[in-house]
Design a protein around this motif. Structure first.
Motif, PDB file in Angstrom:
ATOM      1  N   GLU A 517     -28.387  43.238 -21.879  1.00  0.00           N
ATOM      2  CA  GLU A 517     -27.954  41.945 -21.017  1.00  0.00           C
ATOM      3  C   GLU A 517     -26.562  41.597 -20.109  1.00  0.00           C
ATOM      4  N   THR A 518     -25.618  42.046 -21.339  1.00  0.00           N
ATOM      5  CA  THR A 518     -24.319  42.334 -20.559  1.00  0.00           C
ATOM      6  C   THR A 518     -23.751  43.678 -19.694  1.00  0.00           C
ATOM      7  N   LEU A 519     -24.818  44.965 -20.389  1.00  0.00           N
ATOM      8  CA  LEU A 519     -24.773  45.519 -19.542  1.00  0.00           C
ATOM      9  C   LEU A 519     -25.325  45.500 -17.867  1.00  0.00           C
ATOM     10  N   ARG A 520     -26.230  44.623 -17.850  1.00  0.00           N
ATOM     11  CA  ARG A 520     -26.761  44.717 -16.374  1.00  0.00           C
ATOM     12  C   ARG A 520     -25.604  43.605 -16.400  1.00  0.00           C
ATOM     13  N   GLY A 521     -25.229  42.572 -16.359  1.00  0.00           N
ATOM     14  CA  GLY A 521     -25.124  42.010 -16.285  1.00  0.00           C
ATOM     15  C   GLY A 521     -25.861  40.401 -16.169  1.00  0.00           C
ATOM     16  N   TYR A 522     -26.135  40.334 -17.151  1.00  0.00           N
ATOM     17  CA  TYR A 522     -27.355  39.394 -16.870  1.00  0.00           C
ATOM     18  C   TYR A 522     -27.349  37.769 -17.916  1.00  0.00           C
ATOM     19  N   PHE A 523     -26.293  37.012 -17.054  1.00  0.00           N
ATOM     20  CA  PHE A 523     -25.541  36.344 -17.744  1.00  0.00           C
ATOM     21  C   PHE A 523     -24.512  35.648 -16.698  1.00  0.00           C
ATOM     22  N   THR A 524     -24.464  34.454 -17.053  1.00  0.00           N
ATOM     23  CA  THR A 524     -23.273  33.568 -16.284  1.00  0.00           C
ATOM     24  C   THR A 524     -21.958  33.414 -17.224  1.00  0.00           C
ATOM     25  N   LYS A 525     -21.807  33.263 -16.110  1.00  0.00           N
ATOM     26  CA  LYS A 525     -20.129  33.913 -16.471  1.00  0.00           C
ATOM     27  C   LYS A 525     -19.242  32.619 -17.212  1.00  0.00           C
ATOM     28  N   TYR A 526     -17.833  32.224 -18.383  1.00  0.00           N
ATOM     29  CA  TYR A 526     -17.838  31.157 -18.657  1.00  0.00           C
ATOM     30  C   TYR A 526     -18.940  30.824 -19.039  1.00  0.00           C
ATOM     31  N   ASP A 527     -20.239  30.714 -19.100  1.00  0.00           N
ATOM     32  CA  ASP A 527     -22.033  30.038 -19.421  1.00  0.00           C
ATOM     33  C   ASP A 527     -21.442  30.359 -20.839  1.00  0.00           C
ATOM     34  N   CYS A 528     -22.252  29.347 -22.033  1.00  0.00           N
ATOM     35  CA  CYS A 528     -22.277  29.521 -23.345  1.00  0.00           C
ATOM     36  C   CYS A 528     -22.335  31.193 -24.538  1.00  0.00           C
ATOM     37  N   SER A 529     -22.189  31.820 -23.639  1.00  0.00           N
ATOM     38  CA  SER A 529     -21.675  33.240 -23.926  1.00  0.00           C
ATOM     39  C   SER A 529     -20.566  33.775 -23.896  1.00  0.00           C
ATOM     40  N   SER A 530     -19.061  32.669 -23.509  1.00  0.00           N
ATOM     41  CA  SER A 530     -18.041  32.984 -23.634  1.00  0.00           C
ATOM     42  C   SER A 530     -17.469  32.004 -24.778  1.00  0.00           C
ATOM     43  N   ALA A 531     -18.262  32.307 -25.497  1.00  0.00           N
ATOM     44  CA  ALA A 531     -17.540  32.554 -27.453  1.00  0.00           C
ATOM     45  C   ALA A 531     -16.340  32.674 -27.835  1.00  0.00           C
ATOM     46  N   ASP A 532     -16.062  32.894 -29.125  1.00  0.00           N
ATOM     47  CA  ASP A 532     -15.048  32.827 -30.456  1.00  0.00           C
ATOM     48  C   ASP A 532     -14.977  34.510 -30.207  1.00  0.00           C
ATOM     49  N   VAL A 533     -16.302  34.432 -30.678  1.00  0.00           N
ATOM     50  CA  VAL A 533     -17.007  35.494 -30.967  1.00  0.00           C
ATOM     51  C   VAL A 533     -18.226  35.817 -31.556  1.00  0.00           C
ATOM     52  N   ASN A 534     -18.941  36.626 -30.636  1.00  0.00           N
ATOM     53  CA  ASN A 534     -20.331  37.579 -30.735  1.00  0.00           C
ATOM     54  C   ASN A 534     -21.121  38.285 -31.537  1.00  0.00           C
ATOM     55  N   PRO A 535     -21.699  38.232 -32.886  1.00  0.00           N
ATOM     56  CA  PRO A 535     -21.668  38.976 -33.482  1.00  0.00           C
ATOM     57  C   PRO A 535     -23.057  39.818 -33.203  1.00  0.00           C
ATOM     58  N   ILE A 536     -23.479  39.668 -32.073  1.00  0.00           N
ATOM     59  CA  ILE A 536     -24.516  40.798 -31.968  1.00  0.00           C
ATOM     60  C   ILE A 536     -24.620  41.185 -30.188  1.00  0.00           C
ATOM     61  N   GLY A 537     -23.209  41.541 -30.105  1.00  0.00           N
ATOM     62  CA  GLY A 537     -22.779  41.297 -28.892  1.00  0.00           C
ATOM     63  C   GLY A 537     -22.655  43.767 -28.882  1.00  0.00           C
ATOM     64  N   GLY A 538     -22.559  43.852 -29.739  1.00  0.00           N
ATOM     65  CA  GLY A 538     -22.889  45.603 -29.377  1.00  0.00           C
ATOM     66  C   GLY A 538     -24.652  45.990 -29.844  1.00  0.00           C
ATOM     67  N   ILE A 539     -25.394  44.955 -29.781  1.00  0.00           N
ATOM     68  CA  ILE A 539     -26.727  45.508 -30.004  1.00  0.00           C
ATOM     69  C   ILE A 539     -27.929  45.238 -29.028  1.00  0.00           C
ATOM     70  N   SER A 540     -28.726  46.303 -28.904  1.00  0.00           N
ATOM     71  CA  SER A 540     -30.229  46.405 -28.257  1.00  0.00           C
ATOM     72  C   SER A 540     -31.034  45.278 -28.655  1.00  0.00           C
ATOM     73  N   LYS A 541     -31.502  44.552 -27.096  1.00  0.00           N
ATOM     74  CA  LYS A 541     -32.622  43.581 -27.305  1.00  0.00           C
ATOM     75  C   LYS A 541     -34.126  44.665 -28.334  1.00  0.00           C
ATOM     76  N   ILE A 542     -34.168  45.887 -28.142  1.00  0.00           N
ATOM     77  CA  ILE A 542     -34.998  46.160 -28.898  1.00  0.00           C
ATOM     78  C   ILE A 542     -34.918  46.304 -30.266  1.00  0.00           C
ATOM     79  N   ASP A 543     -33.825  46.643 -30.773  1.00  0.00           N
ATOM     80  CA  ASP A 543     -32.579  46.578 -32.087  1.00  0.00           C
ATOM     81  C   ASP A 543     -32.769  45.419 -33.430  1.00  0.00           C
ATOM     82  N   LEU A 544     -33.080  44.305 -31.729  1.00  0.00           N
ATOM     83  CA  LEU A 544     -32.462  43.230 -32.269  1.00  0.00           C
ATOM     84  C   LEU A 544     -34.066  41.974 -32.651  1.00  0.00           C
ATOM     85  N   ARG A 545     -35.124  43.019 -31.747  1.00  0.00           N
ATOM     86  CA  ARG A 545     -36.703  42.407 -32.209  1.00  0.00           C
ATOM     87  C   ARG A 545     -37.090  42.778 -33.829  1.00  0.00           C
TER      88      ARG A 545
END
Length: 699
Positions: A517-545
């Motif tokens: 979603e980051t690659l595609r830009g499918y998120f709102t700038k400064y929404d709840c993804s604008s956090a202190d840290v993101n533990p899954i920010g480098g993991i694909s949806k396929i691997d998360l499933r």
């Protein structure tokens, strides 16, 4: 035969600029290595300063404090009668180098500068250091006064040399065939290598291959943990002889110090080399490296000195599954971030979707690792857990149950609106109950209405959703109001929830945007993804499933099947009888396609036309050339118009080789000509030519 040697390689959880803590961990590793009978100790790269100092390597203080730490190590009782190899930055002739410093009995023997600097991906060593270019050459290095006062030395060798012990057992830095031909028997690799998906098997293959052909002993040391960066150094110290693994450390651990030792008969190296006549001919003509004498015997005679340390048996390498990598890597990284930031826990907007579910499981896994470490008596883990949990200094609290500990340090919140479904609310609630997080359920409609009321007063207009007859502009704006409001609420709750519970401090806000979603830009700038840290920010949806499926079975979380069955949706638009918002519909591409686009863009280094050319072969028989052209153009259009969003990504755990993290890993522009006029025209021409060729073949 019978000349045995015990060697130690160390994995340390160092922290950038934490000179006191780094010194204590180095000293502890030396104690453990000595207790195990080792006569040589190797530590990780830049262990005195921490690897991730970055532009602090420009500062004179960094070098001064490094020498001060070295001076303390030189005089420490435990450091005597042992050959010790530590990493630190050194300035020689006003040039800064990434160095190894080898010392014995209050004497510095050699400073060996790094010859090949890491300067790609997450690494920028050439920004701060020069590589040593004078092969097989050493120069006089003038020691600073603080060291001369301890050693009585004024100059020592600096450069590309090797250490020779009494019995001519020769040590050198990372493997090189020329050094092996010159008689070097022990190779040392002090590393600062980060974790990346499925990277360990490549690392082990390289290390085994280095000595399989030429023979030799190879010691690999590494850092472990988060020392202040987006990466996690994944430890896994190794000792290999003649291509066989003798010892392998852990890849994911909460320990601050891990010492890996092995005892081997060094005559096996000489025996392997001695039965290769062609190699001996090459060795007889090989140029010599400068040798620096170390007045210590590294080996012992097993028949004279006894068999107290029998030879270590070979073993097969151990690898974690990809799902285990997701479970343990980000969990260890989060623990380091939490304990070192002096925060009181984590806050997560728990949406009831798969991504935030994965983040919650990772935090629960972290709690599980903490409890297991506490059970094993890891004192520093217990002390950190008490502080994070808000216990007083004299507390006897020991975390034993992951669910109980999770309830102390992990806070989740379902932030619903009129567009949220009962299913997502129920999933969030049930997951929170299963893992034990302190959960809050709120409705945000009044906040969204307040924003719209202000807008109506100022403009006289009221935007409508698409399903109610509104335009795309209105529809998107109404979604973004909800998303950005969640960010504000998340930080308010993170600051005040501990206060509600009678504790001081604040919580770290966790993000849950995946790499696709980051690659595609499918998120709102400064929404709840604008956090202190993101533990899954480098993991694909396929691997998360795959990780959720694994967690359902291995963690006994049956509730996770509901997350797997649910359609990915942002739930920012009204649900009607005929319409339910879906992520892949909104994105106009699938997560599987995004993973392919990301790999081709970053790993294969493809531009638009290069990606089209590769996909023509990869998707032959699945899509027509025209369809492939449209897909590639659509991806690059959305990628380019949203690239600016990557500049504000929260620090995310690096795991994917196609991460679009603009802050360090993926140095590309954020302002593009989204029409890609020349490139797209070239794609259309290629598609037309392929279509014409296909028609001619049919005729």
């Amino acid at each position: 035969m019978g000349h045995f040697i015990t060697l130690a390689t160390c994995v340390l959880n160092q922290w950038a600029l934490d000179f006191q803590g780094n010194y204590e961990r180095i000293l502890e590793s030396i104690k453990q290595a000595k207790a195990a009978g080792a006569r040589y100790r190797l530590g990780p790269e830049l262990e005195i300063t921490g690897y991730g100092c970055n532009d602090h390597f420009y500062e004179g203080d960094t070098y001064l404090h490094s020498w001060e730490v070295l001076a303390k190590l030189l005089v420490a009782d435990v450091c005597q009668n042992m050959l010790i190899d530590v990493g630190m930055p050194v300035a020689h002739k006003n040039v800064k180098y990434n160095c190894r410093v080898i010392f014995l009995n209050k004497k510095v023997l050699l400073i060996r500068p790094k010859m090949f600097l890491a300067n790609d991906g997450n690494y920028r060593e050439m920004r701060w250091f020069a590589s040593w270019q004078k092969y097989r050459t050493v120069e006089d290095f003038y020691l600073p006064r603080i060291i001369s006062e301890v050693t009585g030395q004024h100059t020592i060798p600096f450069g590309d040399g090797v250490i020779s012990a009494r019995e001519n057992r020769v040590l050198r830095g990372a493997f090189h065939a020329g050094q092996a031909l010159d008689g070097v028997e022990i190779f040392t690799n002090s590393s600062g290598s980060h974790h990346e998906f499925r990277k360990l098997d490549t690392r082990i293959d390289l290390i085994r291959g280095a000595t399989r052909k030429s023979g030799g002993i190879y010691l690999y040391a590494n850092q472990q943990g988060c020392d202040g960066e987006r990466v996690y150094y994944d430890g896994c110290g190794l000792i290999v002889m003649n291509g066989d693994i003798l010892a392998q450390g852990t890849q994911f651990s909460l320990r601050d110090v891990e010492v890996v030792t092995a005892t081997m008969d060094i005559e096996e190296v000489r025996s392997k080399r001695g039965d290769q006549p062609s190699r001996m001919t090459q060795a007889s003509a090989a140029p010599a490296y400068p040798r620096i004498f170390a007045d210590i015997a590294l080996t012992y005679d097993a028949f004279k000195d006894g068999f107290d340390l029998p030879p270590t048996q070979t073993r097969a390498p151990f690898y974690h599954t990809p799902e285990e990598e997701i479970r343990y890597g980000p969990a260890c990284w989060l623990w380091d971030y939490l304990r070192r930031s002096k925060s009181g826990g984590f806050f997560l907007p728990l949406s009831g979707g798969l991504d935030s579910c994965c983040t919650a499981i990772i935090v629960f896994s972290m709690c599980d690792l903490v409890c297991k470490a506490a059970k094993n008596g890891e004192r520093h883990v217990i002390a950190d857990a008490r502080r994070v949990a808000g216990e007083p200094a004299d507390s006897t609290y020991v975390p034993e149950d992951p669910k109980e500990f999770c309830g102390r340090i992990f806070h989740t919140c379902y932030m619903g609106t009129e567009n949220s479904s009962k299913d997502t609310r129920a999933r969030a609630k049930h997951l929170a109950e299963w893992i034990g997080s302190c959960h809050v359920d709120i409705n945000m409609d009044s906040i969204v209405s307040a924003f719209l009321a202000v807008f109506q007063i100022a403009t006289g207009k009221v935007p409508r959703y698409k399903v109610h007859g509104g335009t795309e502009t209105e529809n998107l704006a109404l979604q973004n109001i909800q998303a950005r409001s969640r960010m504000v609420l998340a930080y308010m709750f993170a600051q005040l929830l501990l206060w509600i519970r009678g504790r001081t401090g604040a919580l770290l806000v966790l993000g849950s945007a995946n790499v696709d979603e980051t690659l595609r830009g499918y998120f709102t700038k400064y929404d709840c993804s604008s956090a202190d840290v993101n533990p899954i920010g480098g993991i694909s949806k396929i691997d998360l499933r795959k990780f959720v499926k694994y967690s359902k079975t291995n963690l006994g979380l049956e509730i996770l099947q509901e997350f797997l069955d649910a359609m990915p949706t942002a739930e920012l638009e009204p649900i009607t009888k005929d319409y339910v918002q879906g992520d892949e519909v909104d994105m106009k591409m699938t997560y599987e396609e995004l993973s392919i686009y990301g790999t081709l863009r970053k790993v294969a280094k493809c531009g638009p036309f290069g990606m089209f050319s590769k996909l023509i072969h990869q998707w032959r028989g699945i899509f027509s050339p025209t369809e492939i052209a449209q897909k590639v153009k659509l991806f690059f259009f959305y990628y380019s118009i949203n690239r600016h969003k990557t500049t504000i990504l929260p620090p995310s755990y690096h795991m994917s080789p196609y991460s679009p993290d603009d802050n360090r890993f993926d140095l590309r522009p954020f302002l593009y000509n989204s029409s890609w006029t020349w490139q797209f025209r070239r794609i259309d021409e290629g598609a037309a030519a392929l279509n014409k060729l296909s028609e001619q073949k049919k005729e």
